[in-house]
Scaffold this active site. Structure first.
Site, PDB file in Angstrom:
ATOM      1  CG  HIS A  17      -0.017  63.793 -55.990  1.00  0.00           C
ATOM      2  ND1 HIS A  17       1.212  63.163 -55.987  1.00  0.00           N
ATOM      3  CD2 HIS A  17      -0.799  63.092 -55.131  1.00  0.00           C
ATOM      4  CE1 HIS A  17       1.159  62.116 -55.179  1.00  0.00           C
ATOM      5  NE2 HIS A  17      -0.044  62.053 -54.650  1.00  0.00           N
TER       6      HIS A  17
ATOM      7  CD  GLU B   7      -3.707  63.999 -52.783  1.00  0.00           C
ATOM      8  OE1 GLU B   7      -3.774  62.796 -52.505  1.00  0.00           O
ATOM      9  OE2 GLU B   7      -2.639  64.630 -52.885  1.00  0.00           O
TER      10      GLU B   7
ATOM     11  CG  ASP C  89      -1.245  63.169 -48.644  1.00  0.00           C
ATOM     12  OD1 ASP C  89      -1.905  62.306 -49.236  1.00  0.00           O
ATOM     13  OD2 ASP C  89      -0.302  63.804 -49.166  1.00  0.00           O
TER      14      ASP C  89
ATOM     15  CG  HIS D 254       2.291  61.082 -49.161  1.00  0.00           C
ATOM     16  ND1 HIS D 254       3.071  59.939 -49.128  1.00  0.00           N
ATOM     17  CD2 HIS D 254       1.331  60.854 -50.093  1.00  0.00           C
ATOM     18  CE1 HIS D 254       2.596  59.068 -49.994  1.00  0.00           C
ATOM     19  NE2 HIS D 254       1.537  59.595 -50.590  1.00  0.00           N
TER      20      HIS D 254
END
Length: 274
Positions: free
Chosen positions: A5, A25, A27, A41
């Protein structure tokens, strides 16, 4: 699938892969015109995580291309899926189409290199809200207009905002998507979340002929107990700040014979039937 993440710094890619992730993942932050600028993020983010790491988006794609290209010195075989968390909620909804064009173009130029690259990762486009569906239309239009529709084979879509599953289905039908669909359910690791919606998503996944949830995953898991509970429900993947914990749970007697890590030979757009 074990997704690391919020992997927004270049140095974090190896860090999360070394912890056992086979997907990452990151952003994507846009300017107000829908131009994808950086992987970032921002605050707030998960408890215990640094929210401020960032990389120029095109530089990130250049780097991850090497990491996912067989034969490249940087190649890591286990990294098979890239989840792009598209921060479209930060820009006007009417700019979603422009954002889709921009992201598709940058993938063509910096990841696929318009046919020159051998980078092989699957791409999952994570949209925050169904209102941003024009991003999907724009992305597909761009691949078609540029003559690279073959890349659609490697691209899937997913809505992450925990919205009504019927609304999600309607929006996907509107943009002509009935395959390569994942369904996320979750909440920041700072809070607990019930499993009603997740259970419904899994039920739909397992319904013959239902094309709007080929894979279902949960985010963002940090507790061993939560991981065990959701594995018992039968999720296809999890997103975690601690991939090594997920690996540990998968090795436990209860799960060792039921689950294994996905490899490149596993099709992320096909339902697992056991």
């Amino acid at each position: 699938w074990i997704m690391g993440h919020m992997v927004n710094g270049l140095e974090q890619v190896s860090e999360f892969l070394n912890l056992g992730a086979n997907a990452i993942e990151f952003d994507i932050d846009f300017d107000q015109n829908g131009v994808a600028k950086i992987t970032h993020h921002g605050i707030p983010c998960d408890c215990g995580r640094l929210c401020t790491k960032q990389t120029v988006f095109t530089e990130y794609l250049d780097n991850i291309r090497h990491v996912t290209t067989p034969g490249d010195p940087k190649f890591r075989e286990q990294l098979i899926l890239l989840a792009l968390d598209l921060k479209l909620q930060r820009i006007p909804v009417e700019k979603a189409y422009a954002a889709g064009v921009d992201v598709a173009t940058k993938l063509l130029d910096h990841y696929w290199q318009r046919g020159k690259s051998k980078a092989r990762a699957y791409i999952l486009l994570n949209l925050p809200l169904v209102q941003d569906y024009e991003f999907i239309r724009a992305f597909k239009d761009t691949l078609k207009n540029e003559g690279y529709e073959q890349h659609n084979d490697k691209v899937g879509v997913n809505f992450t905002g925990n919205e009504d599953l019927d609304e999600t289905r309607k929006v996907l039908k509107k943009v002509g998507v009935d395959k390569h669909v994942w369904q996320a359910d979750g909440i920041t690791s700072c809070f607990a979340r019930g499993t009603d919606r997740l259970t419904e998503a899994l039920k739909r996944r397992d319904t013959p002929g239902y094309n709007y949830a080929y894979k279902v995953y949960a985010w963002t898991l940090v507790k061993y107990s939560t991981m065990r509970r959701l594995f018992r429900l039968g999720v296809d993947g999890v997103m975690s700040n601690f991939p090594d914990r997920v690996v540990e749970v998968l090795k436990e007697e209860e799960f060792a014979d039921k689950f294994r890590m996905a490899t490149y030979d596993d099709n992320p757009w096909k339902k697992f039937t056991g």
